[in-house]
Design a protein around this motif. Structure first.
Motif, short mmCIF file in Angstrom:
data_model
loop_
_atom_site.label_atom_id
_atom_site.label_comp_id
_atom_site.label_asym_id
_atom_site.label_seq_id
_atom_site.Cartn_x
_atom_site.Cartn_y
_atom_site.Cartn_z
N ARG A 47 -10.71 76.15 -17.90
CA ARG A 47 -10.25 77.16 -18.87
C ARG A 47 -8.95 76.71 -19.53
NH1 ARG A 47 -5.89 79.99 -17.10
NH2 ARG A 47 -5.48 80.08 -14.85
N LYS A 48 -8.67 77.33 -20.66
CA LYS A 48 -7.45 77.04 -21.39
C LYS A 48 -6.25 77.63 -20.66
CE LYS A 48 -5.17 77.82 -25.85
NZ LYS A 48 -5.26 78.49 -27.17
N ALA A 49 -5.16 76.87 -20.58
CA ALA A 49 -3.92 77.38 -19.98
C ALA A 49 -3.27 78.38 -20.92
CB ALA A 49 -2.97 76.21 -19.70
N MET A 50 -2.79 79.47 -20.36
CA MET A 50 -2.19 80.55 -21.12
C MET A 50 -0.71 80.71 -20.71
SD MET A 50 -4.81 81.31 -22.86
CE MET A 50 -4.35 82.85 -23.68
N PRO A 51 0.08 81.48 -21.46
CA PRO A 51 1.50 81.66 -21.12
C PRO A 51 1.73 82.12 -19.68
CG PRO A 51 1.11 82.45 -23.34
CD PRO A 51 -0.24 82.09 -22.78
N GLY A 52 0.79 82.85 -19.11
CA GLY A 52 0.94 83.31 -17.73
C GLY A 52 0.72 82.22 -16.69
N ASP A 53 0.39 81.01 -17.13
CA ASP A 53 0.10 79.90 -16.20
C ASP A 53 1.27 78.95 -16.02
OD1 ASP A 53 -2.66 80.54 -15.61
OD2 ASP A 53 -3.14 79.89 -17.65
N VAL A 54 2.45 79.34 -16.45
CA VAL A 54 3.62 78.45 -16.38
C VAL A 54 3.86 77.95 -14.97
CG1 VAL A 54 6.15 78.34 -16.60
CG2 VAL A 54 4.77 79.34 -18.42
N LEU A 105 1.14 75.37 -13.86
CA LEU A 105 1.33 74.07 -14.50
C LEU A 105 2.54 73.34 -13.93
CD1 LEU A 105 0.57 75.03 -18.21
CD2 LEU A 105 -0.92 73.80 -16.63
N THR A 106 3.60 74.09 -13.64
CA THR A 106 4.80 73.49 -13.05
C THR A 106 4.49 72.94 -11.67
OG1 THR A 106 6.24 75.02 -14.27
CG2 THR A 106 7.18 73.93 -12.34
N PHE A 107 3.75 73.70 -10.87
CA PHE A 107 3.39 73.27 -9.52
C PHE A 107 2.58 71.97 -9.57
CE2 PHE A 107 0.14 73.22 -6.17
CZ PHE A 107 0.94 73.23 -5.03
N PHE A 108 1.58 71.90 -10.46
CA PHE A 108 0.75 70.69 -10.56
C PHE A 108 1.56 69.51 -11.08
CE2 PHE A 108 -3.25 73.42 -10.89
CZ PHE A 108 -3.64 73.10 -9.60
N ARG A 109 2.44 69.76 -12.03
CA ARG A 109 3.26 68.67 -12.59
C ARG A 109 4.16 68.07 -11.51
NH1 ARG A 109 3.43 64.85 -16.52
NH2 ARG A 109 5.54 64.34 -17.13
N VAL A 110 4.78 68.92 -10.72
CA VAL A 110 5.65 68.44 -9.64
C VAL A 110 4.82 67.68 -8.60
CG1 VAL A 110 7.11 69.19 -7.70
CG2 VAL A 110 7.40 70.22 -9.96
N GLY A 111 3.61 68.18 -8.30
CA GLY A 111 2.75 67.49 -7.35
C GLY A 111 2.37 66.10 -7.82
N MET A 112 2.04 65.98 -9.11
CA MET A 112 1.67 64.67 -9.65
C MET A 112 2.86 63.72 -9.62
SD MET A 112 0.63 63.58 -13.51
CE MET A 112 2.38 63.57 -13.89
N LEU A 113 4.03 64.18 -10.06
CA LEU A 113 5.21 63.33 -10.08
C LEU A 113 5.63 62.92 -8.67
CD1 LEU A 113 7.33 65.13 -12.83
CD2 LEU A 113 6.02 63.02 -13.06
N ARG A 132 9.50 73.75 -16.01
CA ARG A 132 9.10 75.13 -16.25
C ARG A 132 9.46 75.55 -17.68
NH1 ARG A 132 11.62 76.96 -12.37
NH2 ARG A 132 9.93 77.00 -10.83
N LYS A 133 10.65 75.17 -18.14
CA LYS A 133 11.08 75.51 -19.50
C LYS A 133 10.18 74.83 -20.54
CE LYS A 133 14.13 77.27 -22.45
NZ LYS A 133 13.65 76.74 -23.73
N TYR A 134 9.76 73.61 -20.26
CA TYR A 134 8.88 72.89 -21.18
C TYR A 134 7.59 73.67 -21.39
CZ TYR A 134 5.60 69.37 -22.90
OH TYR A 134 4.64 68.72 -23.63
N PHE A 135 6.96 74.08 -20.29
CA PHE A 135 5.68 74.80 -20.42
C PHE A 135 5.88 76.18 -21.02
CE2 PHE A 135 4.24 71.78 -16.99
CZ PHE A 135 3.32 71.13 -17.79
N GLU A 136 6.98 76.84 -20.71
CA GLU A 136 7.25 78.14 -21.33
C GLU A 136 7.29 78.02 -22.84
OE1 GLU A 136 10.90 79.36 -19.59
OE2 GLU A 136 9.98 80.24 -17.80
N ASP A 137 7.94 76.97 -23.34
CA ASP A 137 8.06 76.77 -24.79
C ASP A 137 6.74 76.30 -25.40
OD1 ASP A 137 10.71 77.46 -24.57
OD2 ASP A 137 11.45 75.38 -24.58
N LYS A 138 6.07 75.33 -24.77
CA LYS A 138 4.89 74.71 -25.36
C LYS A 138 3.67 75.63 -25.37
CE LYS A 138 6.58 70.77 -26.58
NZ LYS A 138 6.65 70.43 -28.02
N LEU A 139 3.54 76.49 -24.36
CA LEU A 139 2.37 77.37 -24.31
C LEU A 139 2.39 78.43 -25.41
CD1 LEU A 139 1.93 77.79 -20.46
CD2 LEU A 139 0.31 76.72 -22.03
N GLU A 140 3.53 78.62 -26.03
CA GLU A 140 3.64 79.56 -27.14
C GLU A 140 3.42 78.88 -28.48
OE1 GLU A 140 3.86 82.68 -26.87
OE2 GLU A 140 4.59 83.05 -24.83
#
Length: 273
Positions: A15-22, A25-33, A53-61
């Motif tokens: 499914r498409k990531a939505m603003p409520g998924d910040v 997405l942050t959890f997965f990004r940290v896991g990958m890194l 977290r700030k990156y995804f908050e801005d980009k999802l909008e």
């Protein structure tokens, strides 16, 4: 894809990531890194988590980022995304539109089940829908052949990187962990070892070797067990590495032991001092 979910008969939904998924997405990004930069304690870096977290908050909008989340039985198990940019037209891309795919990640126990391939294909489909002619990405060593088989190729002109003053990683070099840990893989499954699983395990070992984390590995001649010696800072790092091994994920070996090695060598006078 932008407005609905894509499901399959094995219970996996993309499914498409939505603003409520910040947070997801942050959890997965940290896991990958954490897996890419082994030994750097990415998961404990609160400042990095904040900027992610700030990156995804801005980009999802906005409209220049498109993210996907894979779910299985209602649980988030993987993710992937792409950023869209417009540059000057060229013979390769007359529209100037480019998509950069990044953050392809699945939790360890759900790997080797095709989740990444499905996310990747959905991202490519979305790029085509948006009229994008050019897709690029950075491939980890263990994923390079996967992308080459999908039609990617080396660019004619190599990309160069300049890290300016103030960058947190001005020198992209990684310190080799000093400690060594002995890993014994036990309770081997009976029956024939399937070729795809073996190849996935070998790619895992190659990736550790390229990161200079694998000191030695191989099956034991007089038993059904296998042995690895891994360089790491602490026991938790080794456990994470072992649990991400396709042999463990798919229970080809059902259990394992980890022991820290006290190495005797010339520099410590063979432990006499």
């Amino acid at each position: 894809m932008s407005n609905h979910k894509a499901g399959t008969n094995d219970g996996i939904v993309i499914r498409k990531a939505m603003p409520g998924d910040v947070e997801v997405l942050t959890f997965f990004r940290v896991g990958m890194l954490s897996e890419v930069f082994t030994g750097m304690e990415v998961s404990e870096n609160l400042e990095l988590k904040t900027v992610i977290r700030k990156y995804f908050e801005d980009k999802l909008e906005g409209s220049d980022f498109f993210g996907l989340i894979a779910e299985k039985d209602g649980r988030e198990v993987g993710t992937g995304g792409m950023t869209i940019s417009i540059g000057p037209p060229s013979p390769a891309t007359k529209s100037g539109k480019k998509a950069y795919i990044f953050g392809m990640y699945a939790i360890p126990k759900e790997r080797c089940h095709g989740i990444g391939s499905r996310i990747f294909q959905c991202l490519v489909d979305e790029a085509e829908t948006r009229g994008i002619e050019y897709i690029h990405l950075h491939a980890a060593p263990d994923g390079l052949n996967v992308y080459l088989k999908k039609g990617f190729h080396d660019p004619h002109n190599k990309e160069l990187v300049l890290l300016l003053k103030g960058s947190s990683r001005q020198k992209p070099e990684q310190k080799q962990p000093e400690n060594k840990f002995v890993v014994i893989l036990k309770e081997k499954k009976t029956g024939t070892l399937q070729r795809p699983l073996l190849e996935s395990h070998v790619e895992h070992l190659k990736n550790l070797h390229l990161k200079n984390l694998l000191f030695l590995c191989g099956p034991l001649k007089d038993s059904e067990s296998a042995l690895l010696i891994i360089r790491a800072e602490k026991m938790e790092d080794v456990e994470s590495i072992v649990r991400s091994d396709p042999f463990i994920i798919n229970q080809y070996y059902r259990s394992f032991e980890i022991h820290e090695l006290i190495e005797g060598n010339e520099s410590n006078n063979w432990l006499l001092e």
